[in-house]
Each structure stands twice: as structure tokens, then as C-alpha cells.
Design a protein around this motif. Structure first.
Motif, short mmCIF file in Angstrom:
data_model
loop_
_atom_site.label_atom_id
_atom_site.label_comp_id
_atom_site.label_asym_id
_atom_site.label_seq_id
_atom_site.Cartn_x
_atom_site.Cartn_y
_atom_site.Cartn_z
N ASN A 1 38.47 40.21 37.72
CA ASN A 1 37.56 41.35 37.96
C ASN A 1 36.10 40.90 38.03
O ASN A 1 35.31 41.43 38.80
CB ASN A 1 37.75 42.41 36.89
CG ASN A 1 39.04 43.20 37.07
OD1 ASN A 1 39.58 43.25 38.17
ND2 ASN A 1 39.53 43.80 35.99
N THR A 2 35.75 39.92 37.19
CA THR A 2 34.38 39.37 37.21
C THR A 2 34.10 38.69 38.54
O THR A 2 33.05 38.92 39.16
CB THR A 2 34.18 38.36 36.06
OG1 THR A 2 34.39 39.03 34.81
CG2 THR A 2 32.78 37.78 36.08
N LYS B 1 35.69 39.14 41.37
CA LYS B 1 35.76 40.15 42.43
C LYS B 1 34.47 40.98 42.48
O LYS B 1 33.94 41.25 43.57
CB LYS B 1 36.96 41.07 42.17
CG LYS B 1 37.14 42.17 43.20
CD LYS B 1 38.36 43.00 42.85
CE LYS B 1 38.49 44.20 43.76
NZ LYS B 1 39.68 45.01 43.43
N ARG B 2 33.98 41.35 41.31
CA ARG B 2 32.75 42.15 41.24
C ARG B 2 31.57 41.39 41.86
O ARG B 2 30.76 41.97 42.60
CB ARG B 2 32.45 42.51 39.78
CG ARG B 2 31.27 43.46 39.60
CD ARG B 2 31.28 44.09 38.21
NE ARG B 2 31.33 43.11 37.15
CZ ARG B 2 32.36 42.95 36.33
NH1 ARG B 2 33.43 43.73 36.46
NH2 ARG B 2 32.34 42.05 35.37
N ASP B 3 31.51 40.09 41.61
CA ASP B 3 30.44 39.25 42.16
C ASP B 3 30.51 39.22 43.69
O ASP B 3 29.49 39.35 44.38
CB ASP B 3 30.58 37.84 41.60
CG ASP B 3 29.46 36.92 42.07
OD1 ASP B 3 28.28 37.32 41.93
OD2 ASP B 3 29.75 35.84 42.59
N GLU C 1 29.52 42.67 45.21
CA GLU C 1 28.06 42.85 45.18
C GLU C 1 27.37 42.07 46.30
O GLU C 1 26.46 42.58 46.96
CB GLU C 1 27.51 42.41 43.81
CG GLU C 1 27.83 43.39 42.68
CD GLU C 1 27.42 42.85 41.32
OE1 GLU C 1 26.91 41.72 41.25
OE2 GLU C 1 27.63 43.57 40.31
N ASN D 1 41.82 46.78 47.21
CA ASN D 1 40.77 47.35 46.36
C ASN D 1 41.36 48.31 45.32
O ASN D 1 42.29 47.96 44.63
CB ASN D 1 39.71 48.04 47.22
CG ASN D 1 38.35 48.07 46.55
OD1 ASN D 1 38.22 47.72 45.39
ND2 ASN D 1 37.33 48.45 47.29
#
Length: 205
Positions: A17-18, A20-22, A25, A177
Motif C-alpha cells: 500500500n505504501t 502503491k500510494r507513492d 501520487e 484499484n
């Protein structure tokens, strides 16, 4: 016997998740960029999507490895069987048949002691013994908990592992997603992981 499978899986999910979030963004930043050309922005977004596909494969593989390692550690692998194994099975079946419906849990346990770690063979013996106990109705199955209690719990564990393996396929999919189908599969997978931990704790009890 203990397992930290839930903790290990959660760590993988958090790391994914970290990452993917990067990526999300950065993609949003390129989409909102006003300095570069549309073609250049598309190229950069495509590179990030390729990174996402790489992370999908990497973390799906990590989950697969954790499940395989925990399954091997908890259930183990089939042991090598002696040359006269089939003869031993045949003799055990004869003893069970001789006892008939008078067979007790202690007797069955002593007869089947050599097969306790061979869960598939124990399942076959269970079918035979269940047939003898059928006249006792719903209570028949509970009469042989000493003999088949662990077998039943291990087979339940094996089913939970099988379900975890099925629902973990493409668990991480960047393109999917937060779709409803993705969330449902994720929840089903986590439920199977919780079941595995619960069943292992029951074996410890």
C-alpha cells in the motif's frame, strides 16, 4: 506449533500500500502538470504504471511464498512410507472390522497410532469408522475425537490453506484499484488467513 501468518501477510499488504500510494501520487502529479507536453506526461505515467505492474508481481509472489512456507511448517510434508505400508493399512482395517460397532475411541486410537501423521490415510480410516458409528446418529462422530480430532483439525487447516491460495491469486492489482470485486476478494483472503491462525491456535490448545 504457532503461526504469525496474519502478521506476516499484513506487513506485506502495508508495504504494498505504501509503494502503491507513492506511485498514485506521482501519477496524479504528472496528470496535473502544466509544464511538459502531453506526450511526455503520457510517457512518464506509462513508466509509473510499469513500476506498479512490477510491484503487483513482486508482492503477489511474497504472499504466495508466505502461504507455502507456513503450510509446510504447520501441516508438514508426507513422510516416506515403509515397504509394507499397504499391509499395515490392511491389517488395521481388519482389526477395526473385527471390533465392529463395539469399537471404542481408545481401541481405534491404538490401532491407528502408526498412521496419525498420514492425514489422507486417516481420512480413509475415518470413513470406515464413521460407517460403524452411523447407528449412533449425530453423536457417533464425537465418540472418536481422540482418534480423529487432530485429523479433522488438520483437514480443516488444509482447506483453509487451499482457499487462501485461490483467493491470493492476483491479490494485488494496481489497475483494479479499489473495485468492489477487488475488495471482496481481499476480504475473503484475509478471512481465510484469520481462519488459519484460529485453527492453528486450536491445535495448540
Amino acid at each position: 506449533m504457532k503461526t504469525e501468518i496474519k502478521k506476516k501477510i499484513q506487513q506485506i499488504i502495508d508495504s504494498y500500500n505504501t509503494a502503491k500510494r507513492d506511485i498514485v501520487e506521482k501519477i496524479e502529479q504528472w496528470k496535473n502538470d502544466t509544464m511538459y507536453s502531453i506526450e511526455y506526461k503520457k510517457e512518464k505515467i506509462k513508466e509509473l504504471e510499469n513500476d506498479a505492474a512490477y510491484f503487483d508481481a513482486l508482492f503477489n509472489d511474497k504472499v504466495k511464498k508466505v502461504i507455502a512456507e507456513e503450510k509446510k511448517a504447520i501441516i508438514g510434508e508426507p513422510e516416506s512410507k515403509p515397504a509394507d505400508y499397504q499391509v499395515q493399512i490392511s491389517n488395521a482395517l481388519k482389526f477395526i472390522e473385527l471390533a465392529g460397532d463395539k469399537l471404542t475411541d481408545d481401541q481405534a486410537y491404538n490401532i491407528l497410532k502408526p498412521f496419525q501423521k498420514d492425514y489422507e490415510t486417516m481420512q480413509l480410516f475415518k470413513s470406515v469408522v464413521d460407517g460403524l458409528a452411523k447407528d449412533d446418529g449425530v453423536f457417533g462422530a464425537f465418540k472418536f475425537d481422540k482418534t480423529f480430532g487432530k485429523t479433522n483439525r488438520i483437514m480443516n487447516l488444509a482447506e483453509s490453506f487451499e482457499f487462501a491460495e485461490k483467493t491470493s491469486v492476483n491479490l494485488f492489482d494496481f489497475k483494479e484499484n479499489k473495485s468492489l470485486a477487488g475488495n471482496i476478494r481481499h476480504n475473503m483472503f484475509m478471512d481465510s488467513i484469520k481462519d488459519i491462525e484460529k485453527l492453528v491456535n486450536a491445535l495448540e490448545a
